[in-house]
Design a protein around this motif. Structure first.
Motif, short mmCIF file in Angstrom:
data_model
loop_
_atom_site.label_atom_id
_atom_site.label_comp_id
_atom_site.label_asym_id
_atom_site.label_seq_id
_atom_site.Cartn_x
_atom_site.Cartn_y
_atom_site.Cartn_z
N ALA A 132 9.33 9.38 -2.44
CA ALA A 132 8.02 9.75 -2.94
C ALA A 132 7.48 11.00 -2.26
O ALA A 132 6.69 11.74 -2.85
N LEU A 133 7.89 11.25 -1.02
CA LEU A 133 7.40 12.44 -0.32
C LEU A 133 8.09 13.70 -0.83
O LEU A 133 7.70 14.82 -0.50
N ASP A 148 1.82 -1.45 -4.60
CA ASP A 148 0.53 -0.82 -4.91
C ASP A 148 -0.59 -1.79 -5.27
O ASP A 148 -1.55 -1.40 -5.95
N SER A 149 -0.50 -3.02 -4.78
CA SER A 149 -1.61 -3.94 -5.02
C SER A 149 -2.77 -3.68 -4.05
O SER A 149 -3.86 -4.20 -4.21
N VAL A 150 -2.52 -2.87 -3.03
CA VAL A 150 -3.55 -2.51 -2.05
C VAL A 150 -3.74 -0.99 -2.13
O VAL A 150 -2.78 -0.24 -2.01
N GLU A 151 -5.01 -0.59 -2.29
CA GLU A 151 -5.23 0.85 -2.53
C GLU A 151 -5.54 1.66 -1.28
O GLU A 151 -5.61 2.89 -1.34
N GLY A 152 -5.72 0.99 -0.16
CA GLY A 152 -6.08 1.72 1.06
C GLY A 152 -4.94 1.76 2.06
O GLY A 152 -3.88 1.15 1.86
N ILE A 153 -5.18 2.46 3.15
CA ILE A 153 -4.16 2.55 4.21
C ILE A 153 -4.63 1.78 5.45
O ILE A 153 -5.81 1.49 5.60
N ILE A 154 -3.66 1.48 6.31
CA ILE A 154 -3.95 0.83 7.59
C ILE A 154 -3.74 1.89 8.67
O ILE A 154 -2.62 2.24 9.01
N ARG A 155 -4.87 2.39 9.15
CA ARG A 155 -4.81 3.52 10.08
C ARG A 155 -5.13 3.07 11.51
O ARG A 155 -6.06 2.29 11.72
N ARG A 156 -4.35 3.59 12.47
CA ARG A 156 -4.67 3.31 13.87
C ARG A 156 -5.92 4.09 14.25
O ARG A 156 -5.98 5.30 14.02
N VAL A 157 -6.89 3.38 14.83
CA VAL A 157 -8.13 4.04 15.22
C VAL A 157 -8.25 4.15 16.74
O VAL A 157 -9.07 4.90 17.25
N GLY A 178 16.31 2.94 -7.92
CA GLY A 178 16.42 4.07 -8.84
C GLY A 178 15.38 5.12 -8.53
O GLY A 178 14.74 5.08 -7.48
N THR A 179 15.18 6.02 -9.45
CA THR A 179 14.16 7.05 -9.24
C THR A 179 13.04 6.83 -10.26
O THR A 179 13.19 6.04 -11.18
N GLY A 180 11.95 7.52 -10.07
CA GLY A 180 10.81 7.33 -10.97
C GLY A 180 9.96 6.16 -10.48
O GLY A 180 10.04 5.76 -9.32
N LYS A 181 9.16 5.61 -11.38
CA LYS A 181 8.22 4.54 -10.99
C LYS A 181 9.00 3.31 -10.52
O LYS A 181 9.85 2.80 -11.26
N PRO A 182 8.73 2.83 -9.30
CA PRO A 182 9.50 1.69 -8.78
C PRO A 182 9.30 0.43 -9.62
O PRO A 182 8.18 0.14 -10.05
N ASP A 183 10.38 -0.28 -9.84
CA ASP A 183 10.35 -1.50 -10.65
C ASP A 183 10.26 -2.70 -9.68
O ASP A 183 11.19 -2.95 -8.91
N ALA A 184 9.13 -3.42 -9.76
CA ALA A 184 8.88 -4.51 -8.80
C ALA A 184 9.97 -5.58 -8.85
O ALA A 184 10.34 -6.14 -7.82
N SER A 185 10.52 -5.84 -10.05
CA SER A 185 11.53 -6.93 -10.14
C SER A 185 12.80 -6.56 -9.38
O SER A 185 13.44 -7.41 -8.75
N ASN A 233 0.83 -1.21 0.00
CA ASN A 233 0.00 0.00 0.00
C ASN A 233 0.87 1.27 0.00
O ASN A 233 0.56 2.26 0.64
N PHE A 234 1.93 1.20 -0.78
CA PHE A 234 2.92 2.27 -0.85
C PHE A 234 2.29 3.62 -1.24
O PHE A 234 2.35 4.59 -0.47
N SER A 235 1.66 3.70 -2.40
CA SER A 235 1.18 5.02 -2.88
C SER A 235 0.07 5.58 -2.01
O SER A 235 0.03 6.79 -1.76
N ALA A 236 -0.81 4.71 -1.54
CA ALA A 236 -1.89 5.18 -0.66
C ALA A 236 -1.29 5.76 0.63
O ALA A 236 -1.74 6.80 1.14
N SER A 237 -0.24 5.12 1.13
CA SER A 237 0.40 5.59 2.36
C SER A 237 1.14 6.91 2.12
O SER A 237 1.12 7.81 2.97
N VAL A 238 1.79 7.02 0.97
CA VAL A 238 2.49 8.28 0.63
C VAL A 238 1.48 9.42 0.61
O VAL A 238 1.73 10.50 1.16
N LYS A 239 0.32 9.17 0.02
CA LYS A 239 -0.71 10.22 -0.07
C LYS A 239 -1.11 10.66 1.34
O LYS A 239 -1.23 11.86 1.62
#
Ligand code: MLT
Length: 254
Positions: free
Chosen positions: A165-166, A229-238, A191-198, A126-132
């Motif tokens: 990313a920040l 980025d296979s998970v679109e949400g974040i894990i938030r402490r409630v 590297g920089t730019g879009k992360p390469d999964a491999s 959930n990288f990108s969702a967390s960055v946001k």
């Protein structure tokens, strides 16, 4: 924006007022990857404990359907429902259930960061969702769980990815030295730019956590935990006592 990285939970900057920070806890292999997966699969919530005895006790007292989950030495604890492989956390297993979780390093890192004003648990999944989410905070503290008190490069790598990313580039004021070290690892490996999964999978296989998993026959989890980025949400402490987390979908309002 200020970004501080603790390469281990014990390395959290003592000058930092965590109550004013959003803390991002990272345990790529595998606790925070499991949390991301369980959240996406529909877990009611995820309650974390540092000790297995406490987790057992709380599972017995739970008033909602619960699963007792976690590992020691990367292996499912005797009598527990699930271990610490993300692939165990299917929709069929977890939907509507409370995940009561204890792991060697991940849930201990959460406990050590308990004074955080806000907390999310971050994985590559959930990288990108967390960055946001993190980009909306003035002070961010990234806490790497490490492995048995030692720095593990898979966590530092993701910390560096978050720094990248920040886009905090003012090294004089915005980044501490640990953040710069983590960022350098990310730049060198991915590297920089879009992360390469491999490239990420290769790096994770070489890491201490990756080698530990391969040694006990759980090497397949490395590729699963690398699916950026296979998970679109974040894990938030409630709530913080005990630390309780909920999945928040990308489009959901707080
Ligand atoms: C931990 O919290 O120590 C790890 O997630 C260990 C593991 O991969 O099982």
């Amino acid at each position: 924006m200020n970004v501080s990285v603790a390469l281990l939970p014990d390395e959290i900057d003592p000058q930092l007022d965590l109550t004013r920070c959003c803390v991002a806890v990272i345990d790529v292999l595998r606790a925070t990857s499991v949390m991301s997966t369980a959240g996406k699969a529909g877990a009611l919530d995820i309650v974390t404990y540092a000790s297995s005895e406490e987790a057992r006790r709380m599972a017995k007292q739970s008033e909602v359907p619960s699963l007792l989950c976690g590992e020691r030495h990367c292996i499912k604890i005797e009598g527990f429902d699930l271990g610490n492989s993300p692939s165990e956390y299917t929709t069929e297993q977890v939907t509507g259930k409370r995940v009561i979780m204890t792991t060697t390093n991940g849930t201990a890192a959460i406990a050590k960061s308990q004074t955080a004003g806000e907390m999310i648990c971050v994985s590559l999944l959930n990288f990108s969702a967390s960055v946001k989410e993190l980009s909306g905070h003035e002070s961010v503290c990234i806490v790497c769980a490490g492995t048995n008190g030692r720095i593990s490069s898979e966590d530092v790598l993701l910390a560096g990815g978050l720094v990248d990313a920040l886009k905090v580039r003012d090294q004089e004021t915005g980044l501490d030295d640990s953040a710069r070290i983590a960022w350098a690892l990310w730049q060198q490996s991915v590297g920089t730019g879009k992360p390469d999964a491999s490239r990420i999978v290769e790096e994770l296989r070489r890491s201490q956590g990756g080698r530990n998993l391969q040694a006990i026959g759980h090497g397949d989890d490395i590729a699963v935990c690398s699916q950026i980025d296979s998970v679109e949400g974040i894990i938030r402490r409630v709530s913080s006592n005990p630390p309780t987390f909920r999945y928040q979908a990308a489009d959901a309002k707080r």
